[in-house]
Write an enzyme that holds these catalytic residues in place. Structure first.
Site, PDB file in Angstrom:
ATOM      1  N   ASP A 193       0.822  -1.210   0.000  1.00  0.00           N
ATOM      2  CA  ASP A 193       0.000   0.000   0.000  1.00  0.00           C
ATOM      3  C   ASP A 193       0.856   1.261   0.000  1.00  0.00           C
ATOM      4  O   ASP A 193       0.333   2.365  -0.074  1.00  0.00           O
ATOM      5  CB  ASP A 193      -0.941  -0.001   1.219  1.00  0.00           C
ATOM      6  CG  ASP A 193      -2.014   1.067   1.130  1.00  0.00           C
ATOM      7  OD1 ASP A 193      -2.438   1.402   0.005  1.00  0.00           O
ATOM      8  OD2 ASP A 193      -2.437   1.578   2.183  1.00  0.00           O
ATOM      9  N   THR A 214      -7.133   5.559  -0.820  1.00  0.00           N
ATOM     10  CA  THR A 214      -7.336   4.258  -1.446  1.00  0.00           C
ATOM     11  C   THR A 214      -8.805   3.869  -1.416  1.00  0.00           C
ATOM     12  O   THR A 214      -9.466   3.986  -0.380  1.00  0.00           O
ATOM     13  CB  THR A 214      -6.522   3.186  -0.718  1.00  0.00           C
ATOM     14  OG1 THR A 214      -5.149   3.567  -0.681  1.00  0.00           O
ATOM     15  CG2 THR A 214      -6.645   1.842  -1.411  1.00  0.00           C
ATOM     16  N   GLN A 264      -4.278  -1.123  -7.507  1.00  0.00           N
ATOM     17  CA  GLN A 264      -4.978  -0.289  -6.538  1.00  0.00           C
ATOM     18  C   GLN A 264      -5.702   0.839  -7.256  1.00  0.00           C
ATOM     19  O   GLN A 264      -5.142   1.477  -8.154  1.00  0.00           O
ATOM     20  CB  GLN A 264      -4.014   0.312  -5.522  1.00  0.00           C
ATOM     21  CG  GLN A 264      -4.715   1.127  -4.430  1.00  0.00           C
ATOM     22  CD  GLN A 264      -3.757   1.663  -3.375  1.00  0.00           C
ATOM     23  OE1 GLN A 264      -3.459   2.850  -3.331  1.00  0.00           O
ATOM     24  NE2 GLN A 264      -3.253   0.780  -2.527  1.00  0.00           N
TER      25      GLN A 264
END
Length: 274
Positions: A193, A214, A264
């Site tokens: 991440d 996100t 993502q």
């Protein structure tokens, strides 16, 4: 209470994955404050995967898909409830809900695959990247505290006044991790991440954003990872449309073996007039 990730008291990153069992499929995780207004999303995803792994009978995960619903609050207990969707001859599926204050903040689905023989192929790995030992440790902004517990070597140094880790970068755990393969997978979920929201932005797009968070995160584990060895993390933008952007990344070992693929989607709301 002092910052548990400060330079004076470095956090053993693996402690984040020491979950307390509340029942057969319910767990409690710590959510330490690291000087940020909300929890690092990779931490919640990694802890949720850890809860799923503890119910999977030793099968390694081969993929995860996580949706971020609400921001997580530091220093508030994190409840992890696992639903055993299916246990088949080769695959197991788990659904994890991470909650704080009775409200879900993340939903994660993980799939586990019993190891079996098959083809072994991958594209040619990246070439021409400087070795990690030839690069200095990354100098990160003071507020950028979540990677403590990792050694990061940026291939391209952050710009003056930079606010992100630029991809690609080398990364490895700076302390002992042990040999539990599921823990290494959870740490991959954590570290993947890093820098992805910024990597989802279109090249040359205005720098000022009012929102950059996100929305969802996916990881495919192709081969067993070891996060206590150098890994090259590369990510690039794939598309921007409206207020959303997609980045796609890869995680390679120092010898070029492809360990994981990452995708993502981020919510990218530009400031008015930018």
């Amino acid at each position: 209470m002092g910052d548990p990730m400060s330079d004076e008291v470095p956090l053993d990153i693996t402690r984040l994955f020491d979950l307390t069992a509340l029942g057969e499929d319910s767990f409690l995780a710590t959510a330490p404050s690291v000087g940020r207004p909300r929890l690092f999303g990779g931490q919640v995803a990694g802890q949720s995967l850890r809860a799923a792994c503890l119910t999977a009978g030793g099968r390694p995960p081969h993929s995860l898909h996580a949706y971020f619903i609400r921001p997580g609050m530091p220093d508030e207990p994190l409840a992890l409830d696992v639903a055993r969707t299916r246990d088949g001859r080769s695959f197991s599926t788990r659904h994890v809900t991470a909650s704080q204050g009775g409200k879900p903040i993340l939903e994660l689905i993980a799939s586990f695959h019993e190891p079996e023989d098959g083809f072994d192929w991958q594209p040619e790995p990246p070439s021409g990247t400087p070795a990690p030992d030839t690069l200095p440790p990354a100098k990160l902004p003071a507020f950028f505290k979540h990677p403590v517990g990792f050694d990061i070597r940026a291939v391209n140094p952050p710009a003056a006044g930079g606010f992100r880790i630029p991809h690609p970068f080398w990364i490895r755990a700076s302390g002992a991790v042990g040999d539990d393969p599921s823990l290494h997978a959870c740490l991959v979920a954590y570290l993947t991440d890093m820098g992805m929201v910024s990597s989802a932005r279109a090249p040359g797009s205005p720098r000022e954003l009012v929102t950059a968070v996100t929305l969802d995160h996916a990881v495919w584990f192709h081969r067993p990872p070891r996060v206590d060895r150098w890994l090259l993390y590369s990510a690039d933008p794939m598309t921007n449309h409206g207020a959303r952007g997609l980045a796609r990344g890869t995680l390679h070992t120092a010898d070029g073996t492809l360990l994981a693929s990452i995708a993502q989607e981020a919510l990218l709301r530009p400031a008015p007039g930018s």
